[in-house]
Motif scaffolding. Structure first.
Motif, mmCIF file in Angstrom:
data_model
loop_
_atom_site.group_PDB
_atom_site.id
_atom_site.type_symbol
_atom_site.label_atom_id
_atom_site.label_comp_id
_atom_site.label_asym_id
_atom_site.label_seq_id
_atom_site.Cartn_x
_atom_site.Cartn_y
_atom_site.Cartn_z
ATOM 1 N N ALA A 284 3.458 8.227 12.652
ATOM 2 C CA ALA A 284 3.329 9.561 13.250
ATOM 3 C C ALA A 284 4.043 10.610 12.399
ATOM 4 C CB ALA A 284 3.884 9.555 14.669
ATOM 5 N N ALA A 285 5.190 10.244 11.849
ATOM 6 C CA ALA A 285 5.991 11.196 11.077
ATOM 7 C C ALA A 285 5.318 11.595 9.770
ATOM 8 C CB ALA A 285 7.370 10.612 10.798
ATOM 9 N N VAL A 286 4.580 10.663 9.159
ATOM 10 C CA VAL A 286 3.972 10.956 7.854
ATOM 11 C C VAL A 286 2.486 11.291 7.958
ATOM 12 C CG1 VAL A 286 5.639 9.460 6.688
ATOM 13 C CG2 VAL A 286 3.393 8.533 7.304
ATOM 14 N N GLN A 287 1.968 11.439 9.168
ATOM 15 C CA GLN A 287 0.524 11.671 9.312
ATOM 16 C C GLN A 287 0.092 12.916 8.549
ATOM 17 O OE1 GLN A 287 -1.744 13.441 12.443
ATOM 18 N NE2 GLN A 287 0.053 13.668 13.774
ATOM 19 N N MET B 67 -7.711 -18.841 -8.117
ATOM 20 C CA MET B 67 -8.621 -18.087 -8.977
ATOM 21 C C MET B 67 -7.853 -16.996 -9.715
ATOM 22 S SD MET B 67 -12.021 -15.959 -7.912
ATOM 23 C CE MET B 67 -12.844 -14.908 -9.106
ATOM 24 N N ASP B 68 -8.272 -16.696 -10.944
ATOM 25 C CA ASP B 68 -7.671 -15.633 -11.726
ATOM 26 C C ASP B 68 -8.281 -14.294 -11.309
ATOM 27 O OD1 ASP B 68 -6.608 -13.938 -13.544
ATOM 28 O OD2 ASP B 68 -7.475 -14.895 -15.315
ATOM 29 N N PHE B 69 -7.451 -13.422 -10.687
ATOM 30 C CA PHE B 69 -7.921 -12.123 -10.216
ATOM 31 C C PHE B 69 -7.666 -11.015 -11.240
ATOM 32 C CE2 PHE B 69 -6.927 -13.944 -5.848
ATOM 33 C CZ PHE B 69 -8.257 -14.113 -5.491
ATOM 34 N N LYS B 70 -7.187 -11.357 -12.428
ATOM 35 C CA LYS B 70 -6.660 -10.334 -13.330
ATOM 36 C C LYS B 70 -7.713 -9.359 -13.836
ATOM 37 C CE LYS B 70 -2.699 -13.059 -14.836
ATOM 38 N NZ LYS B 70 -2.043 -13.770 -15.952
ATOM 39 N N GLY B 71 -8.986 -9.718 -13.813
ATOM 40 C CA GLY B 71 -10.002 -8.836 -14.383
ATOM 41 C C GLY B 71 -10.438 -7.697 -13.500
ATOM 42 N N THR B 72 -10.142 -7.765 -12.212
ATOM 43 C CA THR B 72 -10.636 -6.781 -11.252
ATOM 44 C C THR B 72 -9.488 -5.962 -10.685
ATOM 45 O OG1 THR B 72 -12.475 -8.222 -10.627
ATOM 46 C CG2 THR B 72 -11.890 -6.490 -9.080
ATOM 47 N N THR B 73 -9.723 -4.669 -10.520
ATOM 48 C CA THR B 73 -8.743 -3.794 -9.871
ATOM 49 C C THR B 73 -9.249 -3.427 -8.481
ATOM 50 O OG1 THR B 73 -8.025 -2.834 -11.976
ATOM 51 C CG2 THR B 73 -7.506 -1.595 -9.980
ATOM 52 N N VAL B 74 -8.388 -3.563 -7.500
ATOM 53 C CA VAL B 74 -8.702 -3.146 -6.134
ATOM 54 C C VAL B 74 -8.213 -1.717 -5.938
ATOM 55 C CG1 VAL B 74 -8.207 -3.537 -3.690
ATOM 56 C CG2 VAL B 74 -8.622 -5.481 -5.210
ATOM 57 N N VAL B 75 -9.103 -0.848 -5.492
ATOM 58 C CA VAL B 75 -8.732 0.532 -5.175
ATOM 59 C C VAL B 75 -8.775 0.695 -3.663
ATOM 60 C CG1 VAL B 75 -9.331 2.967 -5.418
ATOM 61 C CG2 VAL B 75 -9.582 1.422 -7.373
ATOM 62 N N LEU B 76 -7.626 0.970 -3.083
ATOM 63 C CA LEU B 76 -7.476 1.116 -1.634
ATOM 64 C C LEU B 76 -7.527 2.593 -1.263
ATOM 65 C CD1 LEU B 76 -4.423 -1.301 -1.281
ATOM 66 C CD2 LEU B 76 -6.802 -1.854 -0.761
ATOM 67 N N VAL B 77 -8.329 2.927 -0.261
ATOM 68 C CA VAL B 77 -8.515 4.329 0.128
ATOM 69 C C VAL B 77 -8.153 4.476 1.606
ATOM 70 C CG1 VAL B 77 -10.069 6.299 0.076
ATOM 71 C CG2 VAL B 77 -10.414 4.408 -1.537
ATOM 72 N N HIS B 78 -7.120 5.271 1.878
ATOM 73 C CA HIS B 78 -6.656 5.456 3.253
ATOM 74 C C HIS B 78 -7.578 6.386 4.021
ATOM 75 C CE1 HIS B 78 -5.228 9.598 2.620
ATOM 76 N NE2 HIS B 78 -4.781 9.197 1.441
ATOM 77 N N GLY B 79 -7.473 6.335 5.334
ATOM 78 C CA GLY B 79 -8.287 7.178 6.180
ATOM 79 C C GLY B 79 -7.562 8.417 6.663
ATOM 80 N N ALA B 80 -8.088 9.021 7.710
ATOM 81 C CA ALA B 80 -7.477 10.207 8.302
ATOM 82 C C ALA B 80 -6.129 9.867 8.914
ATOM 83 C CB ALA B 80 -8.404 10.773 9.376
ATOM 84 N N TRP B 81 -5.250 10.857 8.905
ATOM 85 C CA TRP B 81 -3.916 10.771 9.520
ATOM 86 C C TRP B 81 -3.012 9.739 8.845
ATOM 87 C CZ3 TRP B 81 -8.127 9.951 13.176
ATOM 88 C CH2 TRP B 81 -8.675 11.159 13.610
ATOM 89 N N ALA B 82 -3.384 9.336 7.637
ATOM 90 C CA ALA B 82 -2.632 8.280 6.954
ATOM 91 C C ALA B 82 -2.357 8.677 5.513
ATOM 92 C CB ALA B 82 -3.419 6.965 7.004
ATOM 93 N N ASP B 83 -1.587 7.838 4.839
ATOM 94 C CA ASP B 83 -1.380 7.958 3.401
ATOM 95 C C ASP B 83 -1.215 6.556 2.847
ATOM 96 O OD1 ASP B 83 1.187 7.166 4.104
ATOM 97 O OD2 ASP B 83 2.151 9.040 3.524
ATOM 98 N N GLY B 84 -0.732 6.430 1.631
ATOM 99 C CA GLY B 84 -0.589 5.122 1.008
ATOM 100 C C GLY B 84 0.328 4.169 1.736
#
Length: 229
Positions: free
Chosen positions: A148-151, A1-18
């Protein structure tokens, strides 16, 4: 399937980053999916919702919004006509009038869950050993040490403010239920997912499958993209 039309936005939780989304991002991009990881300040629920809204404002076209753990509350509070589907990854989903703490503490915690309390700055840190015991027990020791280091601590203002009308009441939603989660027990996840009337996908994964089982996260995101399209 062609996924090009949709953008996925990922949102991290607590104690995390990208960093927690790195493998998911790589896999989605290899499948031709546009993807952005929204950075949260973790200073208050309102600040975090604003951060996601600012990310969405930069995007043209439809969005599938994905939240892990605490970020389930954030995506539920994010209201944009661009958002066509929500994906909850072992995530908290407070209903109107509930706080994140209400749903997080609705049942007895797992025996290996960390005991959490704010410090003198009203910030909640995760003990270093909790990354191996509960946050990402299926990760290798090197990755556990990295997490743990980047929390990044979460402010108590993120979890004590009642939610408004959640977006999952009006948007199609998917829920990845992590059976082996030691941070948010499976029973609590199932309660929220069923209340949302989400499409539930159950896997024997830990609290942070974006790190330890990224393929199952990618699968449910791509399922949501296909349905939204």
């Amino acid at each position: 399937m062609d996924f090009k039309g949709t953008t996925v936005v990922l949102v991290h939780g607590a104690w995390a980053d990208g960093l927690s989304w790195a493998s998911v991002i790589a896999s989605l991009k290899s499948h031709g999916v546009k993807v952005v990881a929204a950075p949260l300040p973790l200073t208050s629920l309102a600040d975090d919702v604003a951060a996601v809204s600012h990310t969405i404002a930069r995007i043209d076209g439809p969005v599938v919004l994905v939240g892990h753990a605490y970020a389930g509350a954030v995506i539920g509070e994010t209201h944009s006509d661009k958002v066509k589907a929500l994906v909850y990854v072992a995530a908290l989903a407070p209903d109107e009038g509930e706080t994140v703490a209400d749903v997080f503490y609705r049942a007895e915690p797992h025996p290996q869950a960390p005991k959490l309390a704010p410090d003198e700055n009203s910030l909640i840190w995760l003990p270093d050993d909790a990354f191996a015991k509960a946050f990402a027990p299926n990760a290798d020791p090197e990755m556990q040490g990295m997490l743990a280091a980047v929390q990044r601590p979460i402010a108590i203002a993120c979890i004590t403010v009642p939610a408004g009308v959640p977006a999952w009441r009006s948007l199609p939603s998917w829920y990845l239920l992590a059976q082996d989660d030691r941070m948010i027990i499976a029973g609590t996840q199932r309660f929220m997912a069923e209340r949302m009337k989400a499409h539930v996908r159950v896997h024997s994964v830990d609290h942070t499958p974006s790190v330890t089982a990224p393929s199952v996260v990618v699968d449910i995101i791509e399922e949501a993209i296909r349905a939204a399209a």
